[in-house]
Scaffold this motif. Structure first.
Motif, PDB file in Angstrom:
ATOM      1  N   HIS A  32     -47.086  -0.040   1.302  1.00 19.22           N
ATOM      2  CA  HIS A  32     -46.006  -0.979   1.606  1.00 19.22           C
ATOM      3  C   HIS A  32     -45.744  -0.966   3.104  1.00 19.22           C
ATOM      4  CE1 HIS A  32     -44.191  -0.839  -2.690  1.00 19.22           C
ATOM      5  NE2 HIS A  32     -45.350  -0.228  -2.715  1.00 19.22           N
ATOM      6  N   TYR A  34     -42.974  -2.218   6.171  1.00 19.70           N
ATOM      7  CA  TYR A  34     -41.630  -2.673   6.478  1.00 19.70           C
ATOM      8  C   TYR A  34     -41.428  -2.660   7.988  1.00 19.70           C
ATOM      9  CZ  TYR A  34     -40.237  -2.329   1.609  1.00 19.70           C
ATOM     10  OH  TYR A  34     -40.137  -2.518   0.252  1.00 19.70           O
ATOM     11  N   GLN A  36     -38.289  -2.437  10.945  1.00 19.29           N
ATOM     12  CA  GLN A  36     -36.875  -2.109  11.152  1.00 19.29           C
ATOM     13  C   GLN A  36     -36.503  -2.352  12.604  1.00 19.29           C
ATOM     14  OE1 GLN A  36     -35.799   2.056  10.631  1.00 19.29           O
ATOM     15  NE2 GLN A  36     -33.740   1.500   9.928  1.00 19.29           N
ATOM     16  N   GLU A  40     -30.574  -1.536  12.313  1.00 20.87           N
ATOM     17  CA  GLU A  40     -30.579  -2.365  11.110  1.00 20.87           C
ATOM     18  C   GLU A  40     -31.354  -1.681   9.990  1.00 20.87           C
ATOM     19  OE1 GLU A  40     -30.546  -6.574  13.627  1.00 20.87           O
ATOM     20  OE2 GLU A  40     -31.984  -6.255  12.007  1.00 20.87           O
ATOM     21  N   ALA A  41     -31.329  -2.299   8.820  1.00 20.82           N
ATOM     22  CA  ALA A  41     -32.075  -1.772   7.680  1.00 20.82           C
ATOM     23  C   ALA A  41     -33.532  -2.209   7.748  1.00 20.82           C
ATOM     24  CB  ALA A  41     -31.446  -2.273   6.389  1.00 20.82           C
ATOM     25  N   PRO A  42     -34.436  -1.438   7.159  1.00 22.46           N
ATOM     26  CA  PRO A  42     -35.828  -1.889   7.051  1.00 22.46           C
ATOM     27  C   PRO A  42     -35.927  -3.168   6.222  1.00 22.46           C
ATOM     28  CG  PRO A  42     -35.633   0.455   6.563  1.00 22.46           C
ATOM     29  CD  PRO A  42     -34.243  -0.096   6.604  1.00 22.46           C
ATOM     30  N   PHE A  44     -38.751  -5.798   4.234  1.00 27.73           N
ATOM     31  CA  PHE A  44     -40.070  -5.870   3.618  1.00 27.73           C
ATOM     32  C   PHE A  44     -41.003  -6.833   4.351  1.00 27.73           C
ATOM     33  CE2 PHE A  44     -43.261  -6.145   0.445  1.00 27.73           C
ATOM     34  CZ  PHE A  44     -43.528  -7.486   0.231  1.00 27.73           C
ATOM     35  N   ILE A  47     -46.949  -5.772   0.580  1.00 29.47           N
ATOM     36  CA  ILE A  47     -47.413  -4.748  -0.353  1.00 29.47           C
ATOM     37  C   ILE A  47     -48.893  -4.995  -0.579  1.00 29.47           C
ATOM     38  CG2 ILE A  47     -47.357  -3.896  -2.728  1.00 29.47           C
ATOM     39  CD1 ILE A  47     -44.477  -4.561  -2.891  1.00 29.47           C
ATOM     40  N   PHE A  87     -42.931   0.655   9.584  1.00 31.39           N
ATOM     41  CA  PHE A  87     -43.148   1.801   8.707  1.00 31.39           C
ATOM     42  C   PHE A  87     -44.088   1.437   7.581  1.00 31.39           C
ATOM     43  CE2 PHE A  87     -40.046   4.741  10.331  1.00 31.39           C
ATOM     44  CZ  PHE A  87     -39.031   3.960  10.850  1.00 31.39           C
ATOM     45  N   TRP A 101     -43.147   7.873   3.234  1.00 31.78           N
ATOM     46  CA  TRP A 101     -43.143   6.998   4.395  1.00 31.78           C
ATOM     47  C   TRP A 101     -43.719   7.679   5.635  1.00 31.78           C
ATOM     48  CZ3 TRP A 101     -41.120   2.020   3.867  1.00 31.78           C
ATOM     49  CH2 TRP A 101     -40.469   1.764   2.652  1.00 31.78           C
ATOM     50  N   GLY A 102     -44.410   6.875   6.449  1.00 32.39           N
ATOM     51  CA  GLY A 102     -44.859   7.353   7.739  1.00 32.39           C
ATOM     52  C   GLY A 102     -43.702   7.444   8.725  1.00 32.39           C
ATOM     53  N   ALA A 103     -43.966   8.042   9.870  1.00 33.18           N
ATOM     54  CA  ALA A 103     -42.922   8.264  10.875  1.00 33.18           C
ATOM     55  C   ALA A 103     -42.602   7.009  11.682  1.00 33.18           C
ATOM     56  CB  ALA A 103     -43.326   9.390  11.816  1.00 33.18           C
TER      57      ALA A 103
ATOM     58  N   GLY B  40     -38.552  10.807  13.826  1.00 33.39           N
ATOM     59  CA  GLY B  40     -39.807  11.530  13.629  1.00 33.39           C
ATOM     60  C   GLY B  40     -40.194  11.747  12.188  1.00 33.39           C
ATOM     61  N   HIS B  41     -39.297  11.418  11.254  1.00 38.61           N
ATOM     62  CA  HIS B  41     -39.586  11.640   9.836  1.00 38.61           C
ATOM     63  C   HIS B  41     -39.671  10.349   9.039  1.00 38.61           C
ATOM     64  CE1 HIS B  41     -39.282  16.030   9.705  1.00 38.61           C
ATOM     65  NE2 HIS B  41     -38.329  15.900  10.607  1.00 38.61           N
ATOM     66  N   GLY B  42     -39.318   9.254   9.610  1.00 42.78           N
ATOM     67  CA  GLY B  42     -39.285   8.037   8.829  1.00 42.78           C
ATOM     68  C   GLY B  42     -38.213   8.137   7.764  1.00 42.78           C
ATOM     69  N   LEU B  43     -38.499   7.560   6.612  1.00 41.96           N
ATOM     70  CA  LEU B  43     -37.570   7.589   5.488  1.00 41.96           C
ATOM     71  C   LEU B  43     -38.013   8.665   4.501  1.00 41.96           C
ATOM     72  CD1 LEU B  43     -37.565   3.753   5.059  1.00 41.96           C
ATOM     73  CD2 LEU B  43     -35.496   5.062   5.510  1.00 41.96           C
ATOM     74  N   PHE B  90     -29.766   5.498   3.752  1.00 45.09           N
ATOM     75  CA  PHE B  90     -30.001   4.146   3.265  1.00 45.09           C
ATOM     76  C   PHE B  90     -30.112   4.152   1.753  1.00 45.09           C
ATOM     77  CE2 PHE B  90     -30.509   1.504   6.914  1.00 45.09           C
ATOM     78  CZ  PHE B  90     -31.009   2.311   7.929  1.00 45.09           C
ATOM     79  N   GLU B 103     -41.020  -5.045  -3.849  1.00 42.64           N
ATOM     80  CA  GLU B 103     -40.419  -4.746  -2.565  1.00 42.64           C
ATOM     81  C   GLU B 103     -39.062  -4.111  -2.765  1.00 42.64           C
ATOM     82  OE1 GLU B 103     -41.192  -7.750  -3.799  1.00 42.64           O
ATOM     83  OE2 GLU B 103     -40.130  -9.349  -2.718  1.00 42.64           O
ATOM     84  N   GLN B 104     -38.726  -3.233  -1.854  1.00 40.78           N
ATOM     85  CA  GLN B 104     -37.414  -2.601  -1.889  1.00 40.78           C
ATOM     86  C   GLN B 104     -36.509  -3.309  -0.889  1.00 40.78           C
ATOM     87  OE1 GLN B 104     -37.541   1.693  -1.596  1.00 40.78           O
ATOM     88  NE2 GLN B 104     -39.194   1.861  -3.079  1.00 40.78           N
ATOM     89  N   PHE B 106     -33.077  -2.975   1.257  1.00 31.66           N
ATOM     90  CA  PHE B 106     -32.270  -1.890   1.778  1.00 31.66           C
ATOM     91  C   PHE B 106     -30.852  -2.337   2.105  1.00 31.66           C
ATOM     92  CE2 PHE B 106     -35.141   1.683   2.474  1.00 31.66           C
ATOM     93  CZ  PHE B 106     -36.365   1.079   2.252  1.00 31.66           C
ATOM     94  N   GLY B 107     -29.924  -1.415   1.884  1.00 31.64           N
ATOM     95  CA  GLY B 107     -28.560  -1.629   2.331  1.00 31.64           C
ATOM     96  C   GLY B 107     -28.449  -1.404   3.829  1.00 31.64           C
ATOM     97  N   PRO B 108     -27.257  -1.636   4.403  1.00 29.01           N
ATOM     98  CA  PRO B 108     -27.080  -1.557   5.857  1.00 29.01           C
ATOM     99  C   PRO B 108     -27.063  -0.140   6.413  1.00 29.01           C
ATOM    100  CG  PRO B 108     -24.997  -2.030   4.798  1.00 29.01           C
ATOM    101  CD  PRO B 108     -26.035  -2.092   3.722  1.00 29.01           C
TER     102      PRO B 108
END
Lengths: 111, 115
Positions: A32, A34, A36, A40-42, A44, A47, A87, A101-103, B40-43, B90, B103-104, B106-108
């Motif tokens: 997937h 995304y 960002q 803000e939020a990620p 989409f 996929i 990401f 998820w990647g960094a 450095g970690h993403g989600l 999140f 797809e996901q 996401f909230g704010p």
């Protein structure tokens, strides 16, 4: 195990192309993508499923190499709005709904 | 935009206090997720839910618990907050499980600082 994204950051001029890669050491079922923007939020983008199916925005293209467990996101003729952090989230076949998820790859587009 | 709200949006608390974050959706999606995001970690997935009262642990679940008594609400509780839990949290929702065309949304986000 967290997938590895490369490059970590890239700076482009508007109109230039970029490729962002995502590699995993595990056999993947899906990847997937995304984007960002800061604060803000990620959101989409794409996929890609094992077997070649994919779903995403028309102006974004990506590939999934199942043999290498690698996905690439292609950003062509970049626009200022493409700036942000990209990401990838990877899913293994036995992941039980979880994405790892990647960094992230930070993309900066300059006019 | 998918109808997802998170509350509070910002919170500062002290070490050792319990904290509850709320995620509310109006999309009637079955799957809900809590992530934390650190440089450095993403989600990183904390917990997820695949239905009312059906939850499971993610990769960083220690120190966190969740509850889902209604389709629209997914609560994340830090039982005794620590400074290592300072992060941006999140919530995300999806209609079907990961691996399908799923797809996901996401909230704010909630920015939590533990002093």
């Amino acid at each position: 195990q967290q997938p590895v994204q490369s490059p970590q950051a890239v700076i482009l001029r508007e109109g230039e192309d970029a490729v962002i890669n995502c590699s995993s050491s595990k056999a993947l079922y899906s990847v997937h993508w995304y984007r960002q923007k800061h604060g803000e939020a990620p959101v989409f983008l794409m996929i890609l499923l094992k077997g070649g199916e994919q779903k995403g925005h028309e102006k974004i293209s990506a590939s999934f190499n199942e043999k290498k467990q690698q996905s690439s996101l292609y950003l062509t003729a970049s626009q200022l709005s493409y700036s942000g952090t990209y990401f990838c989230g990877t899913e293994k076949a036995d992941s039980n709904y979880q994405l790892i998820w990647g960094a992230g790859t930070k993309l900066i587009i300059k006019p | 935009d998918a109808g997802i709200t998170q509350s509070p949006r910002h919170k500062v608390t002290e070490t050792g206090t319990p904290v509850t974050l709320r995620c509310h959706q109006t999309e009637n999606h079955r799957y809900m997720y809590w992530y934390r995001q650190d440089p450095g970690h993403g989600l990183r997935l904390i917990h997820y839910s695949y239905g009312v009262k059906d939850t499971d642990k993610g990769e960083v679940s220690d120190g966190y618990s969740v509850s889902r008594s209604k389709t629209e609400d997914f609560l994340l509780t830090l039982e005794s907050a620590t400074s290592s839990q300072t992060s941006v949290y999140f919530c995300a929702i999806s209609e079907s499980m990961a691996g399908e065309y799923n797809e996901q949304f996401f909230g704010p986000g909630t920015r939590l600082t533990v002093l």
